[in-house]
Design a protein around this motif. Structure first.
Motif, PDB file in Angstrom:
ATOM      1  N   UNK A  48       0.760  -1.687  -0.080  1.00 19.59           N
ATOM      2  CA  UNK A  48      -0.380  -0.354  -0.089  1.00 19.59           C
ATOM      3  C   UNK A  48       0.932   1.324  -0.050  1.00 19.59           C
ATOM      4  N   UNK A  49       2.172   0.854   0.932  1.00 21.45           N
ATOM      5  CA  UNK A  49       2.702   2.248   0.663  1.00 21.45           C
ATOM      6  C   UNK A  49       3.786   2.674  -0.173  1.00 21.45           C
ATOM      7  N   UNK A  50       3.768   1.242  -1.013  1.00 16.45           N
ATOM      8  CA  UNK A  50       4.506   1.883  -2.722  1.00 16.45           C
ATOM      9  C   UNK A  50       3.867   1.962  -3.623  1.00 16.45           C
ATOM     10  N   UNK A  51       2.572   1.641  -3.523  1.00 14.39           N
ATOM     11  CA  UNK A  51       1.790   1.345  -4.693  1.00 14.39           C
ATOM     12  C   UNK A  51       2.184   0.255  -5.465  1.00 14.39           C
ATOM     13  N   UNK A  52       2.477  -0.924  -5.088  1.00 18.43           N
ATOM     14  CA  UNK A  52       2.695  -2.094  -5.437  1.00 18.43           C
ATOM     15  C   UNK A  52       1.745  -2.929  -5.180  1.00 18.43           C
ATOM     16  N   UNK A  53       2.079  -4.324  -6.602  1.00 15.87           N
ATOM     17  CA  UNK A  53       1.186  -5.397  -5.688  1.00 15.87           C
ATOM     18  C   UNK A  53       1.914  -6.546  -5.111  1.00 15.87           C
ATOM     19  N   UNK A  54       1.577  -6.435  -3.784  1.00 14.21           N
ATOM     20  CA  UNK A  54       2.103  -7.629  -2.785  1.00 14.21           C
ATOM     21  C   UNK A  54       0.976  -9.179  -2.543  1.00 14.21           C
ATOM     22  N   UNK A  55       2.376 -10.287  -2.532  1.00 17.22           N
ATOM     23  CA  UNK A  55       2.051 -11.744  -3.035  1.00 17.22           C
ATOM     24  C   UNK A  55       2.560 -12.042  -1.467  1.00 17.22           C
ATOM     25  N   UNK A  56       2.207 -12.670  -1.028  1.00 17.97           N
ATOM     26  CA  UNK A  56       2.695 -13.597   0.577  1.00 17.97           C
ATOM     27  C   UNK A  56       3.065 -14.766  -0.430  1.00 17.97           C
ATOM     28  N   UNK A  57       4.654 -14.975   0.126  1.00 21.27           N
ATOM     29  CA  UNK A  57       4.254 -16.621  -0.351  1.00 21.27           C
ATOM     30  C   UNK A  57       6.359 -16.440   0.469  1.00 21.27           C
ATOM     31  N   UNK A  58       6.506 -18.175   0.523  1.00 21.89           N
ATOM     32  CA  UNK A  58       7.848 -18.199   1.371  1.00 21.89           C
ATOM     33  C   UNK A  58       8.452 -18.920  -0.070  1.00 21.89           C
ATOM     34  N   UNK A  59       9.198 -18.467   0.445  1.00 22.55           N
ATOM     35  CA  UNK A  59      10.714 -18.582  -0.626  1.00 22.55           C
ATOM     36  C   UNK A  59      10.976 -20.269  -0.028  1.00 22.55           C
ATOM     37  N   UNK A  60      11.274 -20.630   1.620  1.00 19.10           N
ATOM     38  CA  UNK A  60      11.619 -21.931   1.719  1.00 19.10           C
ATOM     39  C   UNK A  60      10.214 -22.903   1.440  1.00 19.10           C
ATOM     40  N   UNK A  61       9.569 -22.810   0.200  1.00 14.52           N
ATOM     41  CA  UNK A  61       8.252 -23.578   0.406  1.00 14.52           C
ATOM     42  C   UNK A  61       8.218 -23.362  -1.331  1.00 14.52           C
ATOM     43  N   UNK A  62       8.502 -24.618  -1.907  1.00 16.95           N
ATOM     44  CA  UNK A  62       8.388 -24.711  -3.345  1.00 16.95           C
ATOM     45  C   UNK A  62       6.776 -24.470  -3.756  1.00 16.95           C
ATOM     46  N   UNK A  63       6.045 -24.999  -3.585  1.00 14.64           N
ATOM     47  CA  UNK A  63       4.458 -24.923  -3.718  1.00 14.64           C
ATOM     48  C   UNK A  63       4.176 -23.058  -3.351  1.00 14.64           C
ATOM     49  N   UNK A  64       4.313 -22.510  -2.392  1.00 18.54           N
ATOM     50  CA  UNK A  64       4.569 -21.138  -2.740  1.00 18.54           C
ATOM     51  C   UNK A  64       4.944 -20.080  -3.736  1.00 18.54           C
ATOM     52  N   UNK A  65       6.204 -21.083  -3.905  1.00 13.07           N
ATOM     53  CA  UNK A  65       7.067 -20.356  -5.082  1.00 13.07           C
ATOM     54  C   UNK A  65       5.971 -20.583  -6.625  1.00 13.07           C
ATOM     55  N   UNK A  66       5.220 -21.570  -6.319  1.00 12.65           N
ATOM     56  CA  UNK A  66       4.495 -22.222  -8.021  1.00 12.65           C
ATOM     57  C   UNK A  66       3.366 -21.228  -8.134  1.00 12.65           C
ATOM     58  N   UNK A  67       3.061 -20.911  -6.466  1.00 16.34           N
ATOM     59  CA  UNK A  67       1.416 -20.053  -6.590  1.00 16.34           C
ATOM     60  C   UNK A  67       1.837 -18.321  -6.674  1.00 16.34           C
ATOM     61  N   UNK A  68       3.248 -17.846  -6.256  1.00 14.87           N
ATOM     62  CA  UNK A  68       3.460 -16.905  -6.677  1.00 14.87           C
ATOM     63  C   UNK A  68       3.626 -16.754  -8.109  1.00 14.87           C
ATOM     64  N   UNK A  69       4.297 -17.533  -8.815  1.00 14.51           N
ATOM     65  CA  UNK A  69       4.516 -17.278 -10.307  1.00 14.51           C
ATOM     66  C   UNK A  69       3.517 -17.750 -10.742  1.00 14.51           C
ATOM     67  N   UNK A  70       2.644 -18.502 -10.490  1.00 11.74           N
ATOM     68  CA  UNK A  70       1.294 -18.850 -11.344  1.00 11.74           C
ATOM     69  C   UNK A  70       0.293 -16.558 -10.979  1.00 11.74           C
ATOM     70  N   UNK A  71       0.558 -16.620 -10.129  1.00 14.49           N
ATOM     71  CA  UNK A  71      -0.027 -14.856  -9.758  1.00 14.49           C
ATOM     72  C   UNK A  71       0.267 -14.182 -10.511  1.00 14.49           C
TER      73      UNK A  71
END
Length: 251
Positions: A48-71
Motif C-alpha cells: 500500500x505504501x509503495x503502490x505496488x502489488x504484494x503477494x504473500x509467499x514463503x521462499x522456503x516452500x516450493x509450492x508457494x513459489x509455484x503459486x507466486x509465479x502463477x499469480x
C-alpha cells in the motif's frame, strides 16, 4: 527520464529493508513492481505504501513459489527483472550450530533462491535481468557466520553459472554483495539493541567511509543492474561495502 517504464519487476522480500528500498526505486523508474514476503500484514502495508502489488509467499516452500509465479503470470504475463532479495541471517559458532540453524539458512538462502529462479525462468523475457542479493560475508570469514557465509558463497557460484547458461537468451545475471546496511535485519539476529550498537560501532571503524550503508544506496545498484545502463554487465558481483573489504593496513 524513467528508464524502466512498462518493465515488470519482482522483488522477493520486498516488505522491508533493501527489498523495500529497491521496490520503491524500481517503481520510481516506471516499473510495474511485485513484492513478496512471508508475513501477510507486512506485505499488505508495504504494498500500500509503495503502490505496488504484494503477494504473500514463503521462499522456503516450493509450492508457494509455484503459486507466486502463477499469480505474477496471470497478472502481467511475463517478467523483466527478478531481484532475489529474500533471505535470512542468523549466526552461531560452529561448536554450537544446530541442524535447524543450518537447514533454515540453506533452505531459504540457497534452495529457495535457486528454485525461485528456476520457476520464474519460463516467464522471464529474453533480455531480462536477474539480480542476486548476496553479502560480503561470503569472503570476510567473520566469526560465527559459517553457515550464513556458505549460503551467500553458494549464491555467488550460482550467479556465475547461470550467467553462462542464460546467455543464449540474453538474460543478464548479476549479484550485489552489500556490506553492513542500516536495516531491521540487525534486530532479528538474536542480538540485543546494545549488542547491535556495539557491533555497529566496531564494524563502522573498519569501513573506509566510517558508516553503514543506507538501503537506498543498495537500491541504486539494483536499479542500475535492472536497467539498460547495465546492458554489458553480466555474470559479475558488485561489492557495495564502503570499502570494508579493502583490508587497509595503515592509514
Amino acid at each position: 527520464m524513467k528508464n524502466l517504464t512498462n518493465k515488470v519487476a519482482v522483488v522477493t522480500g520486498g516488505n522491508s529493508g533493501i527489498g523495500y528500498a529497491a521496490a520503491k526505486e524500481l517503481a520510481a523508474q516506471g516499473a510495474k513492481v511485485v513484492i513478496t514476503g512471508r508475513k501477510a500484514e507486512a506485505v499488505k502495508n508495504a504494498a500500500a505504501e509503495l503502490n505496488v502489488i504484494g503477494i504473500v509467499s514463503d521462499q522456503g516452500k516450493l509450492d508457494q513459489i509455484d503459486n507466486l509465479v502463477a499469480e505474477v503470470k496471470a497478472t502481467y504475463g511475463s517478467v523483466d527483472v527478478l531481484f532475489l532479495n529474500a533471505g535470512v541471517a542468523s549466526f552461531s559458532p560452529v561448536e554450537s550450530a544446530t541442524e535447524d540453524h543450518y537447514d533454515t539458512i540453506m533452505n531459504l538462502n540457497v534452495k529457495g533462491v535457486y528454485f525461485t529462479v528456476q520457476k520464474f525462468l519460463p516467464i522471464i523475457n529474453d533480455g531480462g535481468s536477474i539480480i542476486f542479493n548476496t553479502s560480503v560475508n561470503a569472503v570476510l570469514g567473520m566469526p560465527s557466520s559459517s553457515v550464513y557465509a556458505a549460503s551467500k558463497a553458494a549464491v555467488l557460484s550460482i550467479n556465475k553459472v547461470l550467467a553462462g547458461e542464460l546467455a543464449p537468451r540474453k538474460i543478464r545475471v548479476n549479484a550485489i554483495s552489500p556490506g553492513p546496511v542500516e536495516t531491521p535485519l540487525y534486530g532479528k539476529v538474536g542480538l540485543s539493541e546494545e549488542e547491535v550498537n556495539g557491533f555497529g560501532a566496531i564494524l563502522g571503524q573498519k569501513i573506509l567511509l566510517n558508516r553503514f550503508a543506507q538501503a537506498e544506496e543498495i537500491a541504486n545498484v539494483v536499479r542500475f543492474l535492472a536497467s539498460d545502463d547495465a546492458s554489458f554487465v553480466n555474470g559479475t558481483e558488485i561489492t557495495v561495502d564502503g570499502g570494508l573489504t579493502v583490508n587497509k593496513i595503515v592509514y
